[in-house]
Structures are given as C-alpha cells and as structure tokens.
Design an enzyme around this catalytic site. Structure first.
Site, mmCIF file in Angstrom:
data_model
loop_
_atom_site.group_PDB
_atom_site.id
_atom_site.type_symbol
_atom_site.label_atom_id
_atom_site.label_comp_id
_atom_site.label_asym_id
_atom_site.label_seq_id
_atom_site.Cartn_x
_atom_site.Cartn_y
_atom_site.Cartn_z
ATOM 1 N N GLY A 79 33.843 -8.790 -18.519
ATOM 2 C CA GLY A 79 32.975 -7.617 -18.420
ATOM 3 C C GLY A 79 33.481 -6.481 -19.279
ATOM 4 C CB ALA A 80 35.810 -6.567 -21.966
ATOM 5 C CB SER B 292 34.358 -2.108 -4.487
ATOM 6 O OG SER B 292 33.648 -1.012 -3.958
ATOM 7 C CE1 TYR C 88 29.751 -4.586 -6.720
ATOM 8 C CE2 TYR C 88 30.268 -3.021 -4.977
ATOM 9 C CZ TYR C 88 30.471 -3.500 -6.254
ATOM 10 O OH TYR C 88 31.396 -2.898 -7.072
#
Length: 303
Positions: free
Chosen positions: A25-26, A154, A179
């Site tokens: 995810g860069a 998270s 999520y």
C-alpha cells in the site's frame, strides 16, 4: 510542542545499506512516506500496490526525494489471493534477502461481497491478504534474519469481533464493523505468529498509527458522509510523514529486539486487546486463516 513530544520516542539514526524492505500500500499516505523514509536510510525498497500507474509515480517520487535509485515497484492486488501468491513467488525468486516487511494495506468502504476466493472483501483486503503474504515470505525473512515484520492495525480493533462461524458473512456486519474485525484479527495474528516463530530471528510487531491524514475513506459511496469524514480527518488527522516514523522505528531500532509480539502506539508499547493472551483463540485464528487462504503443503513451513 505537543506534536514534537508526541513523536519524541520515534527518532532513530539507523542506516539500512545492504538491507531490503517491502512496503505494501505504498503509493500514497502512510505507505508512501514509510517507503520514502526507508529509502532515505539506504535500503533497497520494494513498493507494492494494485495500480501500476500510481506505483510508477510513487517510485519516481521516492527516488527523487530520497536520492536512492534502488526502488522497485511491483503490482499486487489483495482482492485476489492469486495476485498475492504471484507477488510473493516473484519476490522470493528475485530477492536474495528480505529484512523488513511493512503490512500497510488498509481500506474501508469496499463492497459487502465475497471475492473469487470466497472471502468477504473487506476481510480479505484488510487481513487475509496480509496474512497470506507474510506466511509465504517468512522463509525468506528467516534466511535474512535478524529481520522484522510490522503489521499496521488501528484503535478500531477494540470494537472488533472474531466469530469463526461468521467471519466472512455478507450482510452481517457494517462496513466499519468489518474493518474493526480485520484490525483485531491483525493483532491476534501478530501475537500468534510471534509465539510460533520465536527463536527464528524474525520479530513481528503490530501498531496503531492513530488518526492520519490519508485516503482510506476514498471508497465510501455516500458523498455526504465521505465529505464530512474527510474534513474531520483533514482537521484532526496527523501528518503521514510524521506518523511514518512509527513503523520505521519498529522496523529498525535495535532497542526493540526483545519486544517481538508487542503492540505499539507513538513508538511506545501500548494496550491492544485482552484476547491477545487467549492462546486458544489466537491458535484457532491462525489455523482457520491458513485453511481459508488455502495454504498447501509446498507453502507450509509448519508442515
């Protein structure tokens, strides 16, 4: 003063010449800034994402700003486990070592449906894809030891639910609920992996980056909610270049070598969830995850 103190524990001057780092995810946000930091320290950096155009743009950006031309862009789409496997096999075939893996992919607002792999899309993108990638790359990381894995979770994990009978149900959980479930699964996976690879020279950590100015809300369909939430993030979110100090610190600082399996926030050990100490639960999640991503005998280093 608050921001300066907030990240005071994250400073480290470790150089990475001769090391290889992979960041998923860069192409934007935290992943891009993390890859830039690692490249600035001299590492060979592999950036992974699903969009070839964004990958090339990110590659040019990192090279230009870091002065390090040893940046490799490789496509990988977590919506397809076949894509994850192709990426892992290519990495193993072309890279003699892998010292750092940053599992940064995260998305919210994806469609509530099953993928071609019969997994709920949000769960696959936010958890199962990273589980599979990490499992497949572990032997290469073990041969490169000491090496480190950093899993981005998270604070949402506190609202997560691990129900093995309904992990991939469509229509059962809200998008936010999925999520939260995925982020809880991430810290449980981290704790269990640490128990299984103890003594291998591969350390694994999870972390909570806090609220970041990022594009994670880009997939939400409701334009009004998207606008409100994006404005909230812009006002109260932390800048990605500062937050990137956290995964880099976990990936490189020598003072953390005895903290494998721990969860961090702002570069300090931080509470994650009571269930990380439930070894029956974490073992079950590990075993079920292996089954659901279809780990075969040839891939199974535990076999």
């Amino acid at each position: 003063m608050y921001l300066r103190d907030e990240f005071k524990n994250c400073e480290t001057n470790v150089r990475l010449h001769g090391k290889v780092a992979l960041v998923t995810g860069a192409t934007s946000g935290l992943g891009l800034e993390t890859a830039r930091d690692l490249a600035t320290r001299g590492a060979k950096v592999i950036i992974a994402s699903r969009n070839p155009g964004k990958l090339e743009t990110a590659k040019r950006d990192i090279i230009q700003t870091s002065g390090n031309e040893n940046v490799i862009a490789r496509q990988m789409d977590f919506e397809s486990l076949a894509s994850v496997r192709r990426f892992a096999h290519e990495t193993i075939a072309t890279e003699p070592r892998l010292d750092i893996l940053i599992n940064n992919v995260g998305a919210i607002g994806l469609e509530d449906k099953l993928t071609e792999n019969n997994l709920q899309l949000m769960m696959q993108v936010n958890y199962f894809g990273a589980f599979l990638l990490t499992f497949l790359l572990f032997p290469l990381m073990k041969s490169s030891a000491p090496s480190r894995i950093v899993n981005i979770s998270s604070l949402a994990l506190l609202f997560g639910d691990i129900n093995f009978d309904h992990m991939n149900d469509v229509g059962r959980y809200s998008n936010v609920g999925l999520y939260c479930n995925a982020k809880l699964a991430t810290v449980l996976f981290t704790a269990e992996m640490n128990r299984r690879v103890n003594g291998s020279g591969v350390n694994v950590y999870s972390m909570d980056p806090g609220l970041i100015k990022s594009e994670i809300l880009r997939n939400i369909d409701d334009d009004i909610w998207k606008s409100l939430l994006n404005n909230f993030v812009r006002i109260f979110g932390r800048s990605t270049d500062r937050v990137a100090k956290m995964p880099v610190y976990l990936a490189v600082d020598p003072n953390l070598k005895n903290f494998s399996g721990s969860h961090f926030r702002d570069c300090m050990e931080f509470y994650s969830h009571w269930s990380v100490n439930d070894t029956v639960l974490t073992k079950q999640l590990w075993d079920i995850s292996k089954k659901l991503v279809n780990i075969v005998d040839e891939e199974d280093w535990e076999y």
